[in-house]
Design an enzyme around this catalytic site. Structure first.
Site, PDB file in Angstrom:
ATOM      1  N   HIS A 387       0.821  -1.216   0.000  1.00 16.02           N
ATOM      2  CA  HIS A 387       0.000   0.000   0.000  1.00 16.02           C
ATOM      3  C   HIS A 387       0.860   1.274   0.000  1.00 16.02           C
ATOM      4  CE1 HIS A 387      -3.771   1.820  -0.150  1.00 16.02           C
ATOM      5  NE2 HIS A 387      -4.396   1.206   0.843  1.00 16.02           N
ATOM      6  N   ASP A 391      -1.926   2.157  -4.886  1.00 20.14           N
ATOM      7  CA  ASP A 391      -3.211   2.636  -4.373  1.00 20.14           C
ATOM      8  C   ASP A 391      -4.291   1.576  -4.564  1.00 20.14           C
ATOM      9  OD1 ASP A 391      -2.113   5.072  -3.686  1.00 20.14           O
ATOM     10  OD2 ASP A 391      -2.578   5.983  -5.641  1.00 20.14           O
TER      11      ASP A 391
END
Length: 417
Positions: A387, A391
């Site tokens: 992450h 995204d």
């Protein structure tokens, strides 16, 4: 008489320490030149350390599971003459799958056979053989003590083993690691985490500590791709295809639009390293633990070439014959438990990669299509992403791209414009 000291060799590639995973000798053993002394592990490779001298073992320099620095003392041997502190013995070829004990050793590449005159061996003498010969003998159930060796100093070669396999004495096979002994209510068993299991534990810990994972799960209708697979497999002159080559192809095609997922993230330098070539890691369960052999340049392979290369590297990992190249350099990984794949999983990213695609179990179940309930082959993809650099929307779009390619398999073979 003198003392000959053998040190941990410099295996190269900047390695400063190794893990001692097996001893093949004990104090008091008489050894001959080129006899295997110990196995040491670095990263996901095992190296056998042979003896450069003949003599008697005086002392061992470490215990199984101990981390030892390159150049530290491995073993002391009593020899005729003055003896010396040896520059580390030349290691045998690299192999995979470490040894859990003296009697079950890691495989390595075969050693060249010596002359064909068989060297006699007294009943009390220990058989001399490379790790790969020992592993094959274990798999075949052949007692090496009953096999005459034709190599140097009576070393048993692969050819000797092949010749003896048909009529050799059979030995009981040890229980698999999964067959744990029963413990009483008050018993506690301490099992050292060493060798490959330690490497796997370190790798998983490194991935979870450094990478903030998030997992995205999507349902995929694989009815059409399964029909195509069955049709292609009807051609008896071609290699049989599983679903994995189709998924490999789907990943390659999808990465054209999502090249940032075919990457390594160097979090120390803060740099995302995108790769032009797709080197697909394939998580593979072996007796030594979970390994990730690599199908290099997957973007250049068709379905059958992918299947062939997949079978080669996976079998190499399972048999312990994979090379260092076969086990390194992946840029994105696929993991599948096949029929045990369950409904959903949360796969751990293969650090320093940024994505891993997980395959869950395929099931036939009712689905609404065109206002009617029909039976369709359904499967979930459970994929994890880093992450920090991926995204949620990008991850979702990537998985949706995989879904579209698998549900309309003709699109797998449309070249990029």
């Amino acid at each position: 008489m003198g003392i000959h000291v053998i040190k941990i060799p410099d295996i190269g590639e900047g390695i400063a320490e190794v893990e001692l995973v097996a001893w093949h000798v004990e104090p008091g053993d008489d050894i001959v030149e080129d006899q295997g002394l110990a196995d040491v592990m670095t990263d996901k490779a095992t190296v056998e350390i042979p003896s450069p001298v003949r003599g008697k073992v005086l002392a061992l320099g470490g215990e199984i599971g101990q981390l030892m620095a390159v150049g530290s003392e491995l073993i002391r041997i009593e020899v005729e003459g003055a003896g010396k502190a040896s520059e580390a013995a030349k290691p045998a070829p690299v192999a995979v799958a470490p040894s859990p004990s003296r009697s079950s050793v890691s495989p390595s590449q075969p050693s060249p056979a010596g002359g064909r005159s068989e060297a006699p061996r007294a009943p009390e003498d220990k058989p001399i053989a490379s790790p790969s010969v020992r592993r094959r003998a274990w798999e075949l159930g052949v007692d090496l003590a009953q096999v005459p060796g034709s190599g140097t100093a009576g070393r048993i070669t692969h050819a000797d083993l092949d010749g003896a396999a048909a009529g050799a004495a059979r030995i009981p096979q040890p229980k698999r690691a999964s067959a744990m002994k029963s413990l009483g209510p008050g018993d506690i068993e301490n099992i050292p985490v060493i060798g490959m299991r330690r490497k796997i534990a370190q790798k998983m810990q490194e991935s979870k500590r450094h990478i903030p994972h998030f997992t995205y799960v999507e349902e995929v209708d694989v009815t059409e791709v399964e029909a195509l697979r069955a049709r292609l497999n009807a051609k008896k002159d071609r290699q049989r295809l599983t679903l994995l080559p189709f998924l490999m192809r789907a990943v390659v095609v999808a990465l054209r639009d999502f090249p940032q997922l075919n990457a390594h993230f160097d979090d120390t330098a803060g740099v995302l390293k995108r790769h032009g070539a797709v080197h697909l890691g394939i998580a593979t369960q072996t007796e030594a633990g979970l390994l990730v052999p690599v199908v290099h340049h997957a973007q250049d392979l068709d379905l059958w070439e992918s299947a062939t290369e997949l079978a080669r590297v996976a079998e190499g990992a399972r048999s312990g014959k994979a090379t260092r190249e076969d086990l390194s350099g992946s840029t994105i990984t696929i993991t599948s438990l096949g029929a045990l794949g369950g409904i959903v999983s949360t796969p751990i990213i293969n650090h320093p990669e940024v994505a891993i695609v997980g395959v869950n179990r395929m099931v036939l179940r009712p689905v609404m299509r065109g206002g009617a309930v029909v039976a369709r082959q359904m499967m979930n993809l459970s994929s994890s992403f880093d992450h920090r650099v991926v995204d949620g929307q990008v991850a979702a779009e990537f998985v949706q791209a995989l879904r579209g390619l698998l549900e309309y398999p003709a699109t797998l073979f449309i070249d990029a414009g």
